[in-house]
Design an enzyme around this catalytic site. Structure first.
Site: not given
Length: 493
Positions: A176, A218
């Site tokens: 992430h 991301c």
């Protein structure tokens, strides 16, 4: 070519020997008539071309920055990358692996001791070295390993990138992320400017010839946007630009699906794109640029950007003409593979990285019908996750209102800077604002990393730490974060 009739009456071994001799003679004739033609089929043990393989030593650092079975895909990505490099001849002693190592033996893993990264793929876990696992998977250790500084490593195997000026380094990260940050299973997160400073230090020490970095996360473009120098002999690609999500794939209920017994995503779109590309090509023929273009197309989901992302390039663009084998090695089994082909042209169903956690939890809930107590517990966990997400979103929005007023709050917090500018001017300020927020409002979690842009914009607008603290107290007073308080999770900055 005529074949003498008597040859047909010879034993099988004689006929095989004859055709083998003919193949060798054809190859020799090709070689004496100038440059060998690409159309000639080669044996796996033959040289692919005249290009020398004397490239110094290849090194690699592979990082899975998460833990938990719901994040299965990140460790699967990294294990797959390890197997690819080993097949390419990169030595195990020159590959450093960071992974929490909690999914292969997890109770929910339907194939104990096995990790797969593709629905029809092989086990990629076997043989992967456990250099840095559990609590030793930290940004501190990652930086120390990359710098080759054994004295700074805490825990783990102690293996570091002891590279020399003629060596090449490949760095791959999967997890992430958020604007300006990459996740780690142990706090704090990896902050962009800290990473760039380490790269500059590695370059100044003469510790490598060239380096290639692939980042799956991301907003991964924000790690390099506006701060990545072009003169470090480093080339970078990221799964997304500075403001996009990246995507999980091979997920339950989606196409292509994982085997039916799996309740979590097996891979990430950008990651499986580059690895499946490397496995299906002759890397002594395929260039860095060719892979970038292929991965860019596939990660966009063939220009369906609502369910895909923009793969970005940063750093030294002069390196794009180089062949990939310089970093990934060369698997002799691919000797007759083309430098590029039309493999995997179909779109893939994907899930937002941040929503993959809820997809996993929902799968657990749906498959617990025969265990009512467990089902109730899972539903409670889902409700707690959603509740904290709503709190994070609402509290950040309220802080903006308190600082800027209701008319300006949203536009200031969500403002995206012009391409080429860094996320924030003062990275120390960003860390301070994050710590103030988490002290009063609870841990950001992997979901709340998306709000890093809001904190960066608060810094860019000149808000003082004192004003930020007052706003956080007002917005989050009375909220009990419980296990999600940084006293339990650690501060992300």
């Amino acid at each position: 070519m005529a074949v003498h009739r008597s040859l047909l009456n010879k034993p099988t071994w004689c006929r095989v020997a004859f055709w083998w001799w003919m193949l060798v003679m054809v190859m020799r004739i090709q070689g004496t008539n100038g440059k060998e033609q690409d159309s000639v089929i080669k044996l796996p043990t033959q040289e692919v071309d005249a290009e020398s393989d004397e490239v110094g030593t290849r090194w690699a650092v592979l990082v899975a920055g998460s833990n938990g079975y719901g994040n299965y895909r990140h460790q699967a990505d990294v294990c797959h990358a390890y197997q690819l490099l080993i097949k390419g001849g990169v030595k195990e002693e020159n590959i450093v692996v960071f992974m929490y190592d909690d999914i292969a033996t997890h109770e929910l893993n339907p194939r104990p001791g096995v990790i797969i990264n593709n629905p029809q793929g092989p086990d990629v876990y076997a043989g992967v070295p456990k250099d840095y696992t559990g609590e030793s998977v930290t940004s501190h250790n990652f930086f120390a390993v990359l710098l080759g500084d054994k004295s700074k490593v805490k825990g783990g195997s102690g293996k570091v990138i002891n590279s020399k000026p003629e060596d090449r380094i490949f760095v791959y990260y999967s997890d992430h992320g958020g604007p300006g940050v990459l996740g780690m299973p142990n706090m704090p997160y990896l902050y962009a400017m800290d990473f760039i400073d380490v790269l500059k230090k590695k370059h100044a020490s003469g510790g490598y010839k060239e380096m290639v970095i692939y980042v799956e996360a991301c907003e991964s473009g924000s790690i390099f946007e506006g701060i990545m120098p072009k003169d470090l002999n480093i080339y970078v690609t990221t799964a997304s630009n500075a403001q996009e999500n990246s995507w999980g794939t091979y997920c339950p209920g989606m196409y292509p699906p994982p085997p039916p017994e799996y309740i979590t995503c097996l891979g990430d779109l950008y990651s499986v794109a580059w690895m499946e590309d490397s496995e299906s090509h002759n890397l002594k023929k395929e260039s860095v640029e060719q892979q970038y273009q292929s991965v860019k197309q596939r990660t966009s989901n063939f220009e369906a950007y609502a369910m895909g992302s923009h793969v970005m390039q940063y750093g030294d663009a002069n390196m794009t003409a180089e062949k990939l084998y310089l970093y990934h090695g060369f698997d002799p089994a691919t000797v007759n593979f083309p430098p590029h082909n039309g493999r995997l042209k179909s779109k893939m169903e994907v899930v937002n990285q941040r929503d993959a956690e809820l997809l996993f939890m929902w799968q657990v809930y749906q498959r617990s019908n025969h265990l009512p107590e467990k089902k109730t517990d899972i539903l409670k966990q889902i409700e707690e996750i959603v509740k904290h997400r709503k709190h994070l979103d609402g509290s950040v929005e309220l802080i903006g209102v308190l600082l800027y007023g209701p008319e300006k709050a949203s536009s200031v917090l969500r403002s995206v800077r012009t391409t080429g500018l860094p996320l924030v001017d003062d990275w120390t300020c960003l860390k301070s604002m994050v710590r103030v927020y988490e002290t009063h409002c609870g841990s950001l979690t992997q979901y709340g990393m998306k709000h890093m842009r809001a904190f960066a914009n608060i810094c860019n607008s000149g808000v003082s730490e004192t004003s930020m603290e007052k706003a956080c107290v007002a917005a989050c007073g009375g909220y009990h974060a419980g296990l999600l308080h940084p006293s339990n999770t650690g501060y992300s900055a």
